[in-house]
Write a protein that holds these residues in place. Structure first.
Motif, short mmCIF file in Angstrom:
data_model
loop_
_atom_site.label_atom_id
_atom_site.label_comp_id
_atom_site.label_asym_id
_atom_site.label_seq_id
_atom_site.Cartn_x
_atom_site.Cartn_y
_atom_site.Cartn_z
N ASN A 292 0.83 -1.21 0.00
CA ASN A 292 0.00 0.00 0.00
C ASN A 292 0.87 1.26 0.00
O ASN A 292 0.57 2.24 -0.72
CB ASN A 292 -0.91 -0.01 1.23
N ASN A 293 1.93 1.25 0.76
CA ASN A 293 2.84 2.41 0.81
C ASN A 293 3.54 2.63 -0.53
O ASN A 293 3.69 3.78 -0.98
CB ASN A 293 3.87 2.23 1.92
N TYR A 294 3.94 1.53 -1.17
CA TYR A 294 4.59 1.66 -2.48
C TYR A 294 3.60 2.19 -3.53
O TYR A 294 3.97 3.00 -4.38
CB TYR A 294 5.16 0.32 -2.94
N ILE A 295 2.37 1.71 -3.46
CA ILE A 295 1.35 2.19 -4.41
C ILE A 295 1.15 3.69 -4.25
O ILE A 295 1.12 4.43 -5.25
CB ILE A 295 0.00 1.45 -4.18
N LYS A 296 1.04 4.16 -3.02
CA LYS A 296 0.88 5.59 -2.78
C LYS A 296 2.10 6.38 -3.27
O LYS A 296 1.96 7.45 -3.87
CB LYS A 296 0.67 5.84 -1.29
N GLU A 297 3.28 5.82 -3.02
CA GLU A 297 4.52 6.50 -3.40
C GLU A 297 4.61 6.66 -4.91
O GLU A 297 4.92 7.76 -5.42
CB GLU A 297 5.72 5.71 -2.88
N PHE A 298 4.32 5.59 -5.65
CA PHE A 298 4.41 5.66 -7.11
C PHE A 298 3.25 6.46 -7.70
O PHE A 298 3.42 7.14 -8.72
CB PHE A 298 4.47 4.26 -7.71
N TRP A 299 2.10 6.38 -7.08
CA TRP A 299 0.96 7.17 -7.56
C TRP A 299 1.25 8.67 -7.42
O TRP A 299 0.98 9.44 -8.35
CB TRP A 299 -0.31 6.80 -6.79
N ASN A 300 1.80 9.06 -6.29
CA ASN A 300 2.14 10.47 -6.09
C ASN A 300 3.16 10.95 -7.10
O ASN A 300 3.14 12.11 -7.52
CB ASN A 300 2.67 10.69 -4.67
N TYR A 301 4.05 10.03 -7.50
CA TYR A 301 5.08 10.40 -8.47
C TYR A 301 4.52 10.48 -9.89
O TYR A 301 4.83 11.41 -10.64
CB TYR A 301 6.23 9.39 -8.43
N SER A 302 3.72 9.50 -10.28
CA SER A 302 3.38 9.34 -11.69
C SER A 302 2.02 9.89 -12.11
O SER A 302 1.80 10.09 -13.31
CB SER A 302 3.45 7.86 -12.08
N HIS A 303 1.10 10.11 -11.18
CA HIS A 303 -0.25 10.48 -11.62
C HIS A 303 -0.31 11.78 -12.42
O HIS A 303 -1.15 11.92 -13.30
CB HIS A 303 -1.23 10.51 -10.43
N PRO A 304 0.61 12.76 -12.20
CA PRO A 304 0.57 13.93 -13.08
C PRO A 304 0.95 13.60 -14.53
O PRO A 304 0.65 14.35 -15.45
CB PRO A 304 1.60 14.89 -12.46
N LEU A 305 1.67 12.46 -14.72
CA LEU A 305 2.14 12.10 -16.05
C LEU A 305 1.14 11.26 -16.83
O LEU A 305 1.29 11.08 -18.04
CB LEU A 305 3.45 11.31 -15.93
N ILE A 306 0.11 10.74 -16.13
CA ILE A 306 -0.81 9.81 -16.77
C ILE A 306 -1.58 10.48 -17.90
O ILE A 306 -1.75 9.92 -18.98
CB ILE A 306 -1.77 9.19 -15.73
N THR A 307 -2.07 11.70 -17.66
CA THR A 307 -2.83 12.41 -18.68
C THR A 307 -2.00 12.64 -19.93
O THR A 307 -2.44 12.36 -21.06
CB THR A 307 -3.34 13.76 -18.14
N SER A 308 -0.79 13.15 -19.76
CA SER A 308 0.07 13.39 -20.93
C SER A 308 0.43 12.08 -21.62
O SER A 308 0.49 12.02 -22.85
CB SER A 308 1.34 14.14 -20.51
N SER A 309 0.66 11.02 -20.84
CA SER A 309 0.97 9.71 -21.43
C SER A 309 -0.20 9.19 -22.26
O SER A 309 0.00 8.59 -23.32
CB SER A 309 1.32 8.71 -20.33
N PHE A 310 -1.41 9.44 -21.78
CA PHE A 310 -2.60 8.99 -22.50
C PHE A 310 -2.76 9.75 -23.81
O PHE A 310 -3.08 9.15 -24.85
CB PHE A 310 -3.84 9.19 -21.62
N ILE A 311 -2.50 11.05 -23.79
CA ILE A 311 -2.59 11.85 -25.01
C ILE A 311 -1.53 11.40 -26.02
O ILE A 311 -1.81 11.26 -27.21
CB ILE A 311 -2.42 13.35 -24.69
#
Length: 242
Positions: A213-232
């Protein structure tokens, strides 16, 4: 012994210079042997699924490399990230039968053989894994040895591709197998390098729920701003190919 920054740079540069003529010879042989249709199909399918893998990655591999470089003794981080890669890979593998059941494969991959679609999936996912292996090698400071493995892999691959060409057995199927072989050789070689340095490429450590759970939160905090641009980027790339 950890490689210095200067040593890493010169080994990467040297390996790239050695691999350059190998790549030129390979690219001169392969399209000629496969023909424009088969080579075009290979490029279309592999690029399609490579872009899918890039979206699933969404910059997490860069975050993984950065975090691992700072926390070299944290085997749980490596174990979790491989778990993430496996989970995302299963999503792609499971999605294909669903597309086939819905009879939508011709919409996504016009005039493509199901066999080669599967082979392109495994090629792209395997290649994604090999890129992660490179990041692990670099994080642990084994870059010079990793680049030596890369050169050996390319030389072996060149010999194999020339053999297939001269015995007139280089076709789309064997070309996929050739790529699997090269990726497999590279991963095995890097795994050995890490092992002799007391590092496991696939740690057997067990993670509990709270660690995951801690790793999921850590990677989510890092990568979620990039998801939208990655999807585009994914949509633009896929529609461009299509």
């Amino acid at each position: 012994k950890v490689d210095s920054l200067q040593k890493r740079y010169f080994f990467k540069l040297g390996a790239s210079l050695i691999c350059l003529p190998i790549n030129i010879i390979t690219m001169a042989v392969v399209p000629r042997a496969l023909g424009p249709v088969a080579y075009g199909n290979f490029t279309f399918l592999t690029q399609f699924f490579t872009k899918i893998a890039g979206f699933l990655d969404s910059g997490t591999s860069i975050g993984f490399y950065t975090k691992l470089s700072k926390r070299l003794n944290e085997e749980g981080l490596v174990k979790f990230y491989w778990f993430f890669v496996l989970s995302m890979s299963l999503v792609v593998v499971i999605a294909l039968p669903i597309v086939i059941l819905l009879n939508k494969q011709d919409l996504l991959w016009p005039d493509q053989n199901i066999k080669f679609i599967w082979m392109a999936i495994f090629f792209s996912l395997s290649n994604w894994c090999s890129q992660i292996v490179i990041k692990i090698i670099d994080a642990y400071g084994c870059t010079s040895k990793g680049e030596i493995i890369r050169v050996i892999q390319r030389i072996c691959g060149l010999v194999l591709i020339l053999i297939l060409f001269f015995i007139d057995n280089l076709n789309l199927t064997t070309f996929f197998y050739y790529n699997y072989f090269c990726i497999f050789i590279f991963i095995i070689g890097c795994s050995y390098i890490l092992k002799i340095n007391g590092i496991s490429l696939f740690p057997k450590i067990k993670l509990n729920f709270f660690q995951v759970n801690n790793y999921i939160k850590e990677f989510w905090n890092y990568s979620h701003p990039l998801i939208t641009s990655s999807f585009i980027i994914l949509l633009a790339g896929v529609f461009d190919l299509w």
